[in-house]
Design a protein around this motif. Structure first.
Motif, mmCIF file in Angstrom:
data_model
loop_
_atom_site.group_PDB
_atom_site.id
_atom_site.type_symbol
_atom_site.label_atom_id
_atom_site.label_comp_id
_atom_site.label_asym_id
_atom_site.label_seq_id
_atom_site.Cartn_x
_atom_site.Cartn_y
_atom_site.Cartn_z
ATOM 1 N N HIS A 136 0.861 -1.174 0.000
ATOM 2 C CA HIS A 136 0.000 0.000 0.000
ATOM 3 C C HIS A 136 0.899 1.226 0.000
ATOM 4 O O HIS A 136 1.730 1.384 0.888
ATOM 5 C CB HIS A 136 -0.907 0.016 1.229
ATOM 6 N N ALA A 137 0.752 2.062 -1.037
ATOM 7 C CA ALA A 137 1.597 3.248 -1.139
ATOM 8 C C ALA A 137 0.741 4.493 -0.983
ATOM 9 O O ALA A 137 -0.420 4.526 -1.393
ATOM 10 C CB ALA A 137 2.315 3.292 -2.481
ATOM 11 N N LEU A 138 1.338 5.542 -0.370
ATOM 12 C CA LEU A 138 0.593 6.777 -0.116
ATOM 13 C C LEU A 138 0.438 7.578 -1.403
ATOM 14 O O LEU A 138 -0.565 8.243 -1.604
ATOM 15 C CB LEU A 138 1.318 7.593 0.948
ATOM 16 N N THR A 139 1.451 7.526 -2.269
ATOM 17 C CA THR A 139 1.387 8.273 -3.537
ATOM 18 C C THR A 139 1.781 7.357 -4.679
ATOM 19 O O THR A 139 2.442 6.345 -4.485
ATOM 20 C CB THR A 139 2.350 9.473 -3.513
ATOM 21 N N ARG A 140 1.375 7.758 -5.906
ATOM 22 C CA ARG A 140 1.759 6.975 -7.089
ATOM 23 C C ARG A 140 3.267 7.022 -7.279
ATOM 24 O O ARG A 140 3.852 6.065 -7.759
ATOM 25 C CB ARG A 140 1.088 7.562 -8.326
ATOM 26 N N ASP A 141 3.893 8.161 -6.916
ATOM 27 C CA ASP A 141 5.345 8.270 -7.083
ATOM 28 C C ASP A 141 6.061 7.219 -6.233
ATOM 29 O O ASP A 141 7.015 6.588 -6.688
ATOM 30 C CB ASP A 141 5.817 9.671 -6.666
ATOM 31 N N GLY A 142 5.583 7.047 -5.002
ATOM 32 C CA GLY A 142 6.203 6.065 -4.125
ATOM 33 C C GLY A 142 6.116 4.670 -4.724
ATOM 34 O O GLY A 142 7.085 3.903 -4.690
ATOM 35 N N MET A 143 4.929 4.340 -5.283
ATOM 36 C CA MET A 143 4.767 3.024 -5.890
ATOM 37 C C MET A 143 5.660 2.883 -7.113
ATOM 38 O O MET A 143 6.285 1.843 -7.332
ATOM 39 C CB MET A 143 3.292 2.826 -6.273
ATOM 40 N N ALA A 144 5.767 3.973 -7.917
ATOM 41 C CA ALA A 144 6.599 3.909 -9.129
ATOM 42 C C ALA A 144 8.062 3.690 -8.757
ATOM 43 O O ALA A 144 8.772 2.902 -9.393
ATOM 44 C CB ALA A 144 6.436 5.197 -9.935
ATOM 45 N N ALA A 145 8.513 4.384 -7.671
ATOM 46 C CA ALA A 145 9.905 4.226 -7.246
ATOM 47 C C ALA A 145 10.171 2.788 -6.821
ATOM 48 O O ALA A 145 11.244 2.227 -7.086
ATOM 49 C CB ALA A 145 10.207 5.180 -6.090
ATOM 50 N N LEU A 146 9.178 2.177 -6.165
ATOM 51 C CA LEU A 146 9.352 0.796 -5.710
ATOM 52 C C LEU A 146 9.367 -0.154 -6.899
ATOM 53 O O LEU A 146 10.135 -1.121 -6.940
ATOM 54 C CB LEU A 146 8.210 0.443 -4.762
ATOM 55 N N GLU A 147 8.519 0.150 -7.905
ATOM 56 C CA GLU A 147 8.401 -0.771 -9.040
ATOM 57 C C GLU A 147 9.618 -0.725 -9.957
ATOM 58 O O GLU A 147 9.790 -1.611 -10.795
ATOM 59 C CB GLU A 147 7.127 -0.436 -9.842
ATOM 60 N N LYS A 148 10.458 0.328 -9.787
ATOM 61 C CA LYS A 148 11.700 0.350 -10.564
ATOM 62 C C LYS A 148 12.602 -0.815 -10.171
ATOM 63 O O LYS A 148 13.475 -1.211 -10.934
ATOM 64 C CB LYS A 148 12.432 1.681 -10.338
ATOM 65 N N GLY A 149 12.407 -1.356 -8.974
ATOM 66 C CA GLY A 149 13.090 -2.592 -8.605
ATOM 67 C C GLY A 149 14.480 -2.413 -8.035
ATOM 68 O O GLY A 149 15.222 -3.375 -7.901
ATOM 69 N N ASP A 150 14.834 -1.169 -7.672
ATOM 70 C CA ASP A 150 16.166 -0.933 -7.126
ATOM 71 C C ASP A 150 16.355 -1.660 -5.795
ATOM 72 O O ASP A 150 17.346 -2.365 -5.579
ATOM 73 C CB ASP A 150 16.358 0.577 -6.942
ATOM 74 N N MET A 151 15.346 -1.489 -4.905
ATOM 75 C CA MET A 151 15.440 -2.110 -3.580
ATOM 76 C C MET A 151 15.405 -3.633 -3.700
ATOM 77 O O MET A 151 16.153 -4.344 -3.022
ATOM 78 C CB MET A 151 14.283 -1.608 -2.712
#
Lengths: 160, 107, 88
Positions: A136-151
């Motif tokens: 669950h992400a607070l903003t779309r940007d947060g979800m997009a950053a996670l989906e980049k797969g860096d972490m």
């Protein structure tokens, strides 16, 4: 079987270190008490069958230590973002619930990844299965950053 | 030197207080349960870290610093686990997340 | 002086968390608010230890951090299953 001994010794060392740090007394009598107590706790843990690579992840400790500074930077950034979202007038949030892939091979790796996601404010893991995590992400940007797969890639590197 | 440390520690404590209060405001202001999870994480991570860091600079004995850091370690280990447990329980319990628009592209 | 300011800020945060616990509306909101309140209590105990010049308070903070976690999980489990132990 030899691995089990390593985990037991690591648990014993961790417990004894914790005792020394918390007590601060270094008299021989108290040190002997500490040794006996720690041996007792390790024996109980052995009886409960909880001495394994998940409780004592000695095989990834060094790689984990190199991962933590990067995670700390991410946490600081995410904190500032969430604080801005919280304090700005109106409602600049756009929450989203989504499954993201988790490429870790072991349960331990998936748990580290899920905990990293939760530790970063703005994203919370709500369910975890082998191979994927519901976030669950607070903003779309947060979800997009996670989906980049860096972490994801970094936790996979920790796993070795 | 000691004055410099004091100023640094004051700055850290003030920043920590700011994040703690912000987390509290978010907990009240956010529209639903799932969005409230995020400000709660604010207090767990940044608020706790900054306040403990500020206190460590004020500590006079090494034992006090060690205990403060242990408090921080325990908070870091237990915080996400508790948050995940509550969030998972809410999801299983049938709580629907608040969305801005129609709630498209969700699983 | 600075400890007073920090303690006041933490108490304000605690009051806000408590108001959320009272308002609800769901049980999960309340549990989350109480968990957050507990984290702030840990920080408050640590700050009060410095405020009164008695760093022994840190031992209480350590124990409270752990009890807070167990308490949250116990409340969740009790709400979900209606009991804390094994199957009767």
């Amino acid at each position: 079987m030899g691995g089990k001994l390593v985990h037991a010794i690591s648990l014993y060392a961790a417990l004894f270190g914790l005792w020394l740090l918390l007590s601060g007394f270094f008299e021989p009598f108290l040190l002997i008490l500490a040794l006996v107590c720690c041996a007792f706790v390790v024996a109980i843990a052995h009886r409960m069958d909880v001495i394994d690579h998940e409780g004592q992840p000695v095989h990834i400790t060094w790689r984990l230590l190199t991962y933590l500074p990067w995670l700390a930077v991410q946490i600081v950034r995410a904190n500032i973002d969430v604080a801005r979202c919280t304090l700005s007038p109106g409602r600049p949030i756009d929450p989203i619930l989504k499954w993201v892939p988790a490429g870790q091979r072991s349960d331990l790796g998936t748990v580290i990844y899920a905990n990293s996601i939760t530790l970063t404010p703005g994203t919370v893991s709500t369910s975890a299965e082998p191979g994927r995590i519901q976030v669950h992400a607070l903003t779309r940007d947060g979800m997009a950053a996670l989906e980049k797969g860096d972490m994801d890639a970094r936790v996979r590197a920790v796993e070795g | 030197m000691s004055v410099l440390l004091d100023i640094l520690s004051w700055l850290l404590l003030m920043a920590g207080s700011f994040f703690v209060v912000t987390g509290g405001i978010g907990l009240v202001r956010m529209p639903d349960f799932f969005t409230r999870l995020h400000p709660s994480g604010l207090v767990d991570t940044m608020g706790a870290t900054l306040i403990v860091a500020g206190l460590v600079l004020q500590a006079e004995e090494w034992q006090v610093s060690v205990k403060l850091l242990l408090v921080l370690v325990f908070l870091y280990l237990t915080g996400p686990t508790a948050t995940h447990a509550v969030a998972h329980a809410a999801l299983v319990g049938g709580l629907k997340p608040w969305t801005k628009g129609k709630g498209k592209d969700q699983d | 002086m600075i400890f007073f300011v920090t303690a006041s800020a933490i108490i304000i945060g605690m009051a806000l968390a408590l108001s959320r616990a009272v308002l609800g509306p769901t049980i999960y909101d309340r549990i989350l608010a109480i968990n957050s309140h507990g984290t702030k209590t840990v920080l408050l105990i640590a700050v009060i230890g410095f405020l009164t010049g008695r760093p022994d308070f840190l031992d209480l903070a350590l124990v409270y951090a752990l009890i807070n976690f167990i308490g949250t999980l116990a409340a969740l489990k009790f709400f979900k299953y209606g009991r804390l132990g094994d199957e009767p």
